[in-house]
Design a protein around this motif. Structure first.
Motif, mmCIF file in Angstrom:
data_model
loop_
_atom_site.group_PDB
_atom_site.id
_atom_site.type_symbol
_atom_site.label_atom_id
_atom_site.label_comp_id
_atom_site.label_asym_id
_atom_site.label_seq_id
_atom_site.Cartn_x
_atom_site.Cartn_y
_atom_site.Cartn_z
ATOM 1 N N UNK A 37 41.511 45.684 26.190
ATOM 2 C CA UNK A 37 42.401 45.049 25.237
ATOM 3 C C UNK A 37 43.858 45.085 25.702
ATOM 4 N N UNK A 38 44.242 46.129 26.415
ATOM 5 C CA UNK A 38 45.635 46.257 26.845
ATOM 6 C C UNK A 38 46.061 45.090 27.730
ATOM 7 N N UNK A 39 45.108 44.493 28.411
ATOM 8 C CA UNK A 39 45.409 43.378 29.300
ATOM 9 C C UNK A 39 45.858 42.137 28.523
ATOM 10 N N UNK A 59 40.153 44.076 35.698
ATOM 11 C CA UNK A 59 38.957 43.880 36.512
ATOM 12 C C UNK A 59 39.078 42.608 37.348
ATOM 13 N N UNK A 60 40.081 41.789 37.052
ATOM 14 C CA UNK A 60 40.262 40.528 37.748
ATOM 15 C C UNK A 60 41.139 40.726 38.983
ATOM 16 N N UNK A 61 40.623 40.314 40.126
ATOM 17 C CA UNK A 61 41.315 40.514 41.393
ATOM 18 C C UNK A 61 42.696 39.857 41.397
ATOM 19 N N UNK A 62 42.798 38.630 40.892
ATOM 20 C CA UNK A 62 44.092 37.951 40.938
ATOM 21 C C UNK A 62 45.142 38.685 40.113
ATOM 22 N N UNK A 63 44.751 39.298 39.011
ATOM 23 C CA UNK A 63 45.708 40.064 38.204
ATOM 24 C C UNK A 63 46.073 41.380 38.887
ATOM 25 N N UNK A 64 45.121 42.009 39.545
ATOM 26 C CA UNK A 64 45.440 43.245 40.276
ATOM 27 C C UNK A 64 46.413 42.947 41.414
ATOM 28 N N UNK A 65 46.198 41.849 42.110
ATOM 29 C CA UNK A 65 47.100 41.469 43.202
ATOM 30 C C UNK A 65 48.493 41.123 42.687
ATOM 31 N N UNK A 66 48.557 40.452 41.541
ATOM 32 C CA UNK A 66 49.851 40.133 40.943
ATOM 33 C C UNK A 66 50.599 41.410 40.571
ATOM 34 N N UNK A 67 49.894 42.383 40.005
ATOM 35 C CA UNK A 67 50.507 43.668 39.647
ATOM 36 C C UNK A 67 51.034 44.384 40.891
ATOM 37 N N UNK A 68 50.239 44.398 41.939
ATOM 38 C CA UNK A 68 50.650 45.063 43.183
ATOM 39 C C UNK A 68 51.856 44.374 43.812
ATOM 40 N N UNK A 69 51.846 43.041 43.819
ATOM 41 C CA UNK A 69 52.896 42.285 44.510
ATOM 42 C C UNK A 69 54.180 42.172 43.698
ATOM 43 N N UNK A 70 54.068 41.923 42.396
ATOM 44 C CA UNK A 70 55.244 41.650 41.564
ATOM 45 C C UNK A 70 55.637 42.812 40.658
ATOM 46 N N UNK A 71 54.770 43.792 40.526
ATOM 47 C CA UNK A 71 55.074 44.942 39.689
ATOM 48 C C UNK A 71 54.776 44.749 38.218
ATOM 49 N N UNK A 72 54.240 43.603 37.870
ATOM 50 C CA UNK A 72 53.837 43.340 36.486
ATOM 51 C C UNK A 72 52.849 42.187 36.466
ATOM 52 N N UNK A 73 52.175 42.044 35.335
ATOM 53 C CA UNK A 73 51.242 40.944 35.145
ATOM 54 C C UNK A 73 51.738 40.139 33.958
#
Length: 64
Positions: free
Chosen positions: A1-3, A20-34
């Protein structure tokens, strides 16, 4: 739910969901937020959040 919380609410609560979504994990890693929408322009290597900012950027850089 936090997502599914709005980014401003996540920030206020100090919540950083592990997606659990790869594109969101990559966005978090690259930009520091989703936050969606997000636009990455490989021509300028610039990443943008927020619809109004994205539209203004596209008009400034790519409008005919």
């Amino acid at each position: 739910m936090a997502e599914w919380l709005l980014p401003t609410i996540r920030e206020a609560l100090g919540v950083q969901p592990e997606s659990e979504l790869l594109n969101r994990r990559l966005l978090q890693e690259d930009q520091g937020r989703v936050s969606i929408p997000f636009l990455y322009d490989p021509n300028t290597e610039e990443g943008l959040f927020e619809s109004a900012t994205i539209i203004a950027y596209l008009n400034d850089h790519y409008a005919l």
